[in-house]
Design a protein around this motif. Structure first.
Motif, short mmCIF file in Angstrom:
data_model
loop_
_atom_site.label_atom_id
_atom_site.label_comp_id
_atom_site.label_asym_id
_atom_site.label_seq_id
_atom_site.Cartn_x
_atom_site.Cartn_y
_atom_site.Cartn_z
N GLU A 119 0.81 -1.71 0.56
CA GLU A 119 0.04 0.18 0.45
C GLU A 119 0.55 1.55 -0.03
O GLU A 119 0.45 2.33 -0.85
CB GLU A 119 -0.90 0.00 1.23
N HIS A 148 -4.29 2.22 5.96
CA HIS A 148 -4.64 0.16 6.09
C HIS A 148 -3.07 -0.32 6.27
O HIS A 148 -2.84 -1.28 7.21
CB HIS A 148 -4.27 0.08 4.74
N GLU A 169 -11.77 -1.11 1.09
CA GLU A 169 -11.73 -1.69 -0.13
C GLU A 169 -12.69 -1.47 -0.69
O GLU A 169 -12.67 -1.13 -2.30
CB GLU A 169 -11.21 -2.62 0.08
FE LIG Z 1 -6.08 -1.58 1.33
#
Ligand SMILES: [Fe+2]
Ligand SMILES: [Fe+2]
Length: 305
Positions: free
Chosen positions: A55, A88, A183
């Motif tokens: 990410e 995240h 998400e």
């Molecule tokens: Fe994510």
């Protein structure tokens, strides 16, 4: 470079994305947070090793693509997406010291994942112009393919009631479902961005193959790593048979569902808005203990200001 019709339809009535600042306390989470099921625990634990680097890489690539966006709403969503993915990445990263305290040092594996995202998929010393743009578009398309799977997994975990029935740790479930819900919430952004800046079908197919192969390779390697290094297991092993059985039980995604998701992404009519359910995701975010605490923290910051 015009915004896609689907983008306008899907996004015209929804508020722009925003990051939610959450934090989790791992003190009470046991090593095998799905009780009596180290394989399921560690297969899902791979996320904590893959996502921080993955990410961060999304964020790195998207910051480079921002100047190519000619649609204000899409730009706002990409900025919201960047904020969510950065959060995240940080939230999963914070699980790793807890695993170390429990005798499971992920460093040898995370070093490989870092190399994969930072070197293999990182910036290359290319001259400005066509080659540099080609490599940027290639990575934007890879992210769209990966986001097909993060939305798939997000939708799965929001509905994985078998984990609740088996007494899975509530803090870990909240991390997974808070992340999974975001998400699902932002599932169209990466694909719409890809369609906006390029949209080539050949590139979509090629980069899907790259992303899928890499995900399967890294995931099985991570599950094997955790099972072999779990200090409580004498002969920890990970196999496809166990994964398949987990899918049948409902503690892991079903293999058949994963296979059926492939032709959907490769269909010329694909759009992520057809996958998952925004209402369910938003409802979870409204009830998630971590997300509620994040909203309360923002409110008290504003009150104090
Ligand atoms: Fe994510
Ligand atoms: Fe995402």
């Amino acid at each position: 470079m015009a915004p896609t019709r689907q983008y306008i339809d899907a996004m015209s009535n929804t508020p722009p994305l925003k990051a939610r600042k959450v934090s989790f306390s791992w003190d009470g989470t046991p090593l095998h947070w799905v009780p009596g099921d180290p394989f399921t625990t560690h297969t899902i634990n791979v996320l904590h090793m893959l996502l921080p680097a993955g990410e961060r890489w999304f964020v790195h690539v998207y910051k480079q693509v921002l100047p190519l966006i000619r649609d204000e709403r899409l730009r706002a969503d990409v900025i919201g997406f960047i904020g969510q993915e950065a959060m995240h990445s940080q939230a999963h990263d914070e699980v790793l010291p807890h695993l170390r305290e429990q005798g499971l040092d992920p460093t040898p594996y995370t070093a490989q994942v870092d190399w994969f995202f930072e070197k293999l998929l990182g910036d290359r010393t290319l001259p400005p112009g066509r080659a540099r743009r080609w490599w940027l578009l290639e990575r934007v398309a890879i992210i769209a393919a990966i986001e097909h799977y993060t939305a798939f997994l997000g939708n799965w975990v929001l509905n994985a009631e078998e984990l609740d029935r088996r007494g899975a740790d509530p803090t870990m479930l909240d991390l997974l479902r808070w992340h999974g819900a975001e998400e699902v919430e932002h599932r169209s952004v990466a694909f719409d961005l890809f369609m906006h800046v390029d949209g080539s079908y050949r590139r979509r197919v090629r980069t899907w193959a790259t992303a899928f192969t890499a995900l399967v390779f890294l995931w099985q390697r991570g599950a094997r790593f955790f099972m072999e290094n779990d200090p409580t297991l004498t002969d920890g092993k990970a196999s496809f048979k166990q994964f398949y059985a987990g899918g049948r039980r409902g503690t892991l995604p079903a293999t058949g569902d994963m296979l059926r998701s492939i032709p959907r992404y490769l269909s010329r009519d694909y759009h992520p808005s057809q996958e998952g359910c925004t209402e369910q995701a938003v409802a979870y975010l409204a009830s998630s203990p971590a997300a509620i605490a994040a909203v309360a923290a923002v409110a008290s910051e504003k009150g104090a200001a």
